[in-house]
Design a protein around this motif. Structure first.
Motif, PDB file in Angstrom:
ATOM      1  N   GLY B 146      48.167  25.707  66.103  1.00  0.00           N
ATOM      2  CA  GLY B 146      48.189  25.048  64.679  1.00  0.00           C
ATOM      3  C   GLY B 146      48.878  25.617  63.757  1.00  0.00           C
ATOM      4  O   GLY B 146      49.171  26.945  63.654  1.00  0.00           O
ATOM      5  N   GLU B 147      49.684  24.858  62.873  1.00  0.00           N
ATOM      6  CA  GLU B 147      50.552  25.264  61.717  1.00  0.00           C
ATOM      7  C   GLU B 147      49.545  25.605  60.505  1.00  0.00           C
ATOM      8  O   GLU B 147      49.922  25.979  59.409  1.00  0.00           O
ATOM      9  CB  GLU B 147      51.580  24.431  61.444  1.00  0.00           C
ATOM     10  N   LYS B 148      48.238  25.165  60.731  1.00  0.00           N
ATOM     11  CA  LYS B 148      47.480  25.588  59.535  1.00  0.00           C
ATOM     12  C   LYS B 148      46.184  25.944  59.917  1.00  0.00           C
ATOM     13  O   LYS B 148      45.740  25.801  61.084  1.00  0.00           O
ATOM     14  CB  LYS B 148      47.165  24.186  58.742  1.00  0.00           C
ATOM     15  N   ALA B 149      45.772  26.842  59.158  1.00  0.00           N
ATOM     16  CA  ALA B 149      44.210  27.036  59.274  1.00  0.00           C
ATOM     17  C   ALA B 149      43.266  26.715  58.703  1.00  0.00           C
ATOM     18  O   ALA B 149      43.459  26.098  57.320  1.00  0.00           O
ATOM     19  CB  ALA B 149      43.940  28.832  59.147  1.00  0.00           C
ATOM     20  N   TYR B 150      42.104  26.429  58.887  1.00  0.00           N
ATOM     21  CA  TYR B 150      40.865  25.662  58.165  1.00  0.00           C
ATOM     22  C   TYR B 150      39.598  26.355  58.318  1.00  0.00           C
ATOM     23  O   TYR B 150      38.921  26.608  59.349  1.00  0.00           O
ATOM     24  CB  TYR B 150      40.742  24.285  58.743  1.00  0.00           C
ATOM     25  N   ASN B 151      39.259  26.622  57.074  1.00  0.00           N
ATOM     26  CA  ASN B 151      38.081  27.695  57.205  1.00  0.00           C
ATOM     27  C   ASN B 151      37.726  28.806  58.076  1.00  0.00           C
ATOM     28  O   ASN B 151      36.775  28.852  58.859  1.00  0.00           O
ATOM     29  CB  ASN B 151      36.744  26.603  57.221  1.00  0.00           C
ATOM     30  N   GLN B 152      39.028  29.627  58.221  1.00  0.00           N
ATOM     31  CA  GLN B 152      39.129  30.786  59.229  1.00  0.00           C
ATOM     32  C   GLN B 152      39.122  30.282  60.514  1.00  0.00           C
ATOM     33  O   GLN B 152      39.266  31.073  61.266  1.00  0.00           O
ATOM     34  CB  GLN B 152      37.929  31.714  58.858  1.00  0.00           C
ATOM     35  N   TYR B 153      39.388  28.878  60.932  1.00  0.00           N
ATOM     36  CA  TYR B 153      39.573  28.738  62.112  1.00  0.00           C
ATOM     37  C   TYR B 153      40.910  28.348  62.432  1.00  0.00           C
ATOM     38  O   TYR B 153      41.669  27.807  61.756  1.00  0.00           O
ATOM     39  CB  TYR B 153      38.516  27.339  62.638  1.00  0.00           C
ATOM     40  N   ILE B 154      41.384  28.565  63.493  1.00  0.00           N
ATOM     41  CA  ILE B 154      42.985  28.368  63.793  1.00  0.00           C
ATOM     42  C   ILE B 154      42.842  27.579  65.322  1.00  0.00           C
ATOM     43  O   ILE B 154      41.797  27.753  65.965  1.00  0.00           O
ATOM     44  CB  ILE B 154      43.717  29.560  64.072  1.00  0.00           C
ATOM     45  N   LEU B 155      43.936  27.039  65.509  1.00  0.00           N
ATOM     46  CA  LEU B 155      44.182  26.241  66.638  1.00  0.00           C
ATOM     47  C   LEU B 155      45.242  27.217  67.733  1.00  0.00           C
ATOM     48  O   LEU B 155      46.596  27.201  67.037  1.00  0.00           O
ATOM     49  CB  LEU B 155      44.475  25.008  66.639  1.00  0.00           C
ATOM     50  N   CYS B 156      44.824  27.556  68.770  1.00  0.00           N
ATOM     51  CA  CYS B 156      45.636  28.158  69.696  1.00  0.00           C
ATOM     52  C   CYS B 156      45.678  27.791  71.046  1.00  0.00           C
ATOM     53  O   CYS B 156      44.846  27.722  71.613  1.00  0.00           O
ATOM     54  CB  CYS B 156      45.429  29.758  69.716  1.00  0.00           C
ATOM     55  N   GLU B 157      46.786  27.128  71.487  1.00  0.00           N
ATOM     56  CA  GLU B 157      46.975  26.674  72.759  1.00  0.00           C
ATOM     57  C   GLU B 157      45.895  25.481  72.873  1.00  0.00           C
ATOM     58  O   GLU B 157      45.581  25.387  73.851  1.00  0.00           O
ATOM     59  CB  GLU B 157      46.912  27.501  74.051  1.00  0.00           C
ATOM     60  N   GLY B 158      45.880  24.818  71.879  1.00  0.00           N
ATOM     61  CA  GLY B 158      44.804  23.716  71.662  1.00  0.00           C
ATOM     62  C   GLY B 158      43.519  23.886  71.440  1.00  0.00           C
ATOM     63  O   GLY B 158      42.642  23.142  71.613  1.00  0.00           O
ATOM     64  N   VAL B 159      43.002  25.184  71.740  1.00  0.00           N
ATOM     65  CA  VAL B 159      41.691  25.591  71.573  1.00  0.00           C
ATOM     66  C   VAL B 159      41.461  25.964  70.006  1.00  0.00           C
ATOM     67  O   VAL B 159      42.206  27.191  69.801  1.00  0.00           O
ATOM     68  CB  VAL B 159      41.285  26.832  72.820  1.00  0.00           C
ATOM     69  N   ALA B 160      40.156  25.793  69.457  1.00  0.00           N
ATOM     70  CA  ALA B 160      39.845  26.257  68.253  1.00  0.00           C
ATOM     71  C   ALA B 160      39.439  27.744  68.439  1.00  0.00           C
ATOM     72  O   ALA B 160      38.832  27.809  69.393  1.00  0.00           O
ATOM     73  CB  ALA B 160      38.696  25.676  67.709  1.00  0.00           C
ATOM     74  N   ARG B 161      39.969  28.600  67.499  1.00  0.00           N
ATOM     75  CA  ARG B 161      39.483  29.943  67.548  1.00  0.00           C
ATOM     76  C   ARG B 161      38.978  30.477  65.954  1.00  0.00           C
ATOM     77  O   ARG B 161      39.572  29.797  65.239  1.00  0.00           O
ATOM     78  CB  ARG B 161      40.503  31.006  68.087  1.00  0.00           C
ATOM     79  N   ARG B 162      38.471  31.357  65.965  1.00  0.00           N
ATOM     80  CA  ARG B 162      38.058  31.971  64.472  1.00  0.00           C
ATOM     81  C   ARG B 162      38.699  33.286  64.225  1.00  0.00           C
ATOM     82  O   ARG B 162      38.552  34.118  65.053  1.00  0.00           O
ATOM     83  CB  ARG B 162      36.426  31.913  64.293  1.00  0.00           C
ATOM     84  N   VAL B 163      39.068  33.538  63.054  1.00  0.00           N
ATOM     85  CA  VAL B 163      39.736  34.764  62.735  1.00  0.00           C
ATOM     86  C   VAL B 163      38.504  35.725  62.528  1.00  0.00           C
ATOM     87  O   VAL B 163      37.594  35.267  61.982  1.00  0.00           O
ATOM     88  CB  VAL B 163      40.479  34.468  61.434  1.00  0.00           C
ATOM     89  N   LEU B 164      38.595  36.837  63.046  1.00  0.00           N
ATOM     90  CA  LEU B 164      37.551  37.600  63.061  1.00  0.00           C
ATOM     91  C   LEU B 164      37.391  38.258  61.683  1.00  0.00           C
ATOM     92  O   LEU B 164      36.055  38.406  61.022  1.00  0.00           O
ATOM     93  CB  LEU B 164      37.706  38.918  64.082  1.00  0.00           C
ATOM     94  N   ASP B 165      38.233  38.657  60.980  1.00  0.00           N
ATOM     95  CA  ASP B 165      38.338  39.340  59.676  1.00  0.00           C
ATOM     96  C   ASP B 165      37.745  38.216  58.582  1.00  0.00           C
ATOM     97  O   ASP B 165      38.130  37.265  58.449  1.00  0.00           O
ATOM     98  CB  ASP B 165      39.737  39.922  59.341  1.00  0.00           C
TER      99      ASP B 165
END
Lengths: 68, 461
Positions: B146-165
């Motif tokens: 993902g080139e954008k993050a949304y509500n601390q979620y990012i997309l990495c290799e097609g899978v949604a992930r959440r920023v820990l901090d």
């Protein structure tokens, strides 16, 4: 080249399963040659037996991954 | 036929639930049992790692075969090798194993050929609440990052992930190109695990993968958020479910309308398969009770077969539903429940207290083994289907990966073209094998389920 002993365990399980399934296939061929009219029964039993052996091998492989 | 549709619905609903809890397997080459602890260990480890250990799929301009989750062909080279603000270079050594795992895993975007379509995301983080949005908000690039993050979620290799901090900004955040990447971090002696990172404001932020219901057994565990999204696999199940429901309802109608006449159209294709399963897998094991279990077994067979075949259509999402452990776990659970609840007195007597055997043997050997057997049977059902389908897909992905190994990730185009010819032939061969495996595994799953149920309902003799 790195690796570990679990890979060897998985490979040993595969050797066992390969021998077993090969044996089943060979015997099924003999049985079909002897009684071609029973080919349907023999085929489904062959697949069933091969699947059971495969299950044992898969458990060994998954366990090998677990201990890894 | 109505029964058939009903059990199909049951399977479908349960599977949707299971997949929502699914991780798509850990992408690291190694599987370990202790990753949940490792996550805590990593939390205070945000900056200043050694960058040499990481490598995920090549970012060269390549186009994968049937199992490509996304198109890699649209990248310009200059962009592909850009180094981002955190000093993370877009260029990596090609790792065929990881690329293969990445391509068979579940994703929050659906790719058909070079186009990727957003899917709805239903994400829940305890203490943070629900986030419902389209994965189009991530603006995924050609690699599914993902080139954008949304509500601390990012997309990495097609899978949604959440920023820990928690100090990462909420709402929509523009990350720019190549801000999301993965790295191998050591978790214990000699082992590494892949973590997703995002580069924002010149700082490196670690992201969490979604929670899984496997309690850390397959490298997942409970993390900071849950993913209940309609992922690629769930969407594929909806497609196959609707298709099968349509086929079988129209068949049921045609049997009524064309009573006494020869079958027509798709009935000609489905009926022999249906009769084959009924005669070869169901009747021999279930005796005179076969009609009771026929709808369930036929549903399982056609659902598995449909998904196996659907997963093999090249460039059409490359969904890998039957090669997904949580999906097969649900099918195996259904088989287990049906077997357990149809077990008669005779079956339980033989399982728990085998007649005609000395008591000491029963206590020490037979009963423990039989009870283990109750659980090992569905376990092997689960693993067999998963392993067979996954193995086939990985082999295809590796054959395609050979092109990049010999082509040295674009450095040697001649070798790449040469290998491409050989690898195409090997891939075609492998795909025809997989076509066979799709039928055989669906059949094997059905015949084994039938034999387990048959053992449970067998009358004393």
């Amino acid at each position: 080249m790195t690796g570990n002993i679990a890979a060897i365990g998985a490979a040993l399980a595969v050797i066992g399963a390969a021998l077993g399934i090969g044996n089943i296939g060979g015997k099924a061929m003999e049985a079909i040659a002897r009684q071609p009219e029973a080919v349907n029964d023999i085929r489904s039993n062959m697949i069933l037996m091969a699947a059971l052996i495969e299950g044992a091998a898969l458990i060994a492989i998954i366990l090998a991954f677990f201990v890894n | 036929m109505r029964k058939y549709i009903l059990s199909l619905c049951c399977i479908f609903c349960l599977s949707v639930f299971a997949l929502a809890q699914h991780d798509g397997h850990n992408h690291d080459g190694h599987k370990h049992a202790k990753e949940t602890q490792a996550t805590d260990h990593q939390n205070h480890n945000h900056e200043g790692h050694d960058h040499s250990g990481h490598n995920h799929g090549s970012h060269e301009g390549h186009d994968h075969g049937s199992h490509a989750g996304h198109n890699h062909g649209t990248h310009s080279d200059g962009e592909g090798h850009a180094t981002n603000a955190c000093g993370h270079s877009g260029h990596h050594e090609f790792n065929p194993g990881e690329t293969a795992f990445h391509h068979i895993s579940d994703q929050n975007i659906y790719s058909i050929g070079p186009f990727s379509f957003p899917l709805p995301c239903f994400l829940y983080a305890p203490g943070h609440g629900w986030d419902v949005f389209s994965s189009g908000r991530f603006h995924a690039d050609a690699h599914g990052n993902g080139e954008k993050a949304y509500n601390q979620y990012i997309l990495c290799e097609g899978v949604a992930r959440r920023v820990l901090d928690a100090s990462f900004p909420t709402g929509e955040v523009d990350l720019g190109h190549h801000a999301v990447y993965t790295k191998q971090l050591p978790i214990e002696k000699g082992k590494t695990k892949e973590y997703a990172f995002v580069c924002y404001n010149g700082k490196e932020w670690q992201a969490d993968t979604k929670s899984t219901a496997d309690a850390g057994m397959f490298g997942g565990g409970i993390t900071s958020f849950y993913d209940f999204s309609i992922t690629k696999n769930v969407l594929s199940m909806i497609f196959v479910f609707l298709f099968l429901a349509w086929v079988f309802m129209s068949m049921a109608k045609s049997y009524k309308v064309r009573r006494g006449m020869a079958p027509k159209g798709i009935t000609n294709f489905i009926e022999p398969i249906f009769i084959f399963i009924q005669d070869e897998a169901v009747k021999p094991f279930l005796g005179h009770k076969w009609q009771k279990y026929l709808p369930f077994l036929q549903s399982i067979f056609f659902f598995i077969l449909g998904l196996n075949l659907f997963g093999q259509i090249p460039f059409f999402g490359g969904s890998n539903v039957t090669g997904n452990l949580s999906f097969t776990a649900v099918l195996a659970l259904l088989a287990f429940l049906v077997t357990t609840f149809s077990g008669n007195k005779h079956y339980w007597e033989h399982t728990l207290w085998m007649p005609g055997v000395p008591a000491i043997v029963k206590i020490l050997v037979l009963t423990p083994v039989e009870i283990m057997g109750l659980f090992i049977k569905p376990l092997t059902l689960m693993l067999r289907l998963f392993a067979n389908i996954t193995a086939g897909h990985i082999v295809i992905a590796i054959f395609v990966g050979l092109i990049f190994i010999f082509g040295q990730s674009g450095a040697n185009p001649g070798a790449a073209y040469g290998t491409a010819i050989g690898s195409t032939i090997l891939t075609l061969f492998m795909m025809s094998i997989e076509l066979l495996v799709a039928f055989i595994q669906a059949f094997v799953f059905t015949i084994l389920t039938a034999s387990y149920i048959g053992a449970a309902v067998e009358e004393a003799h």
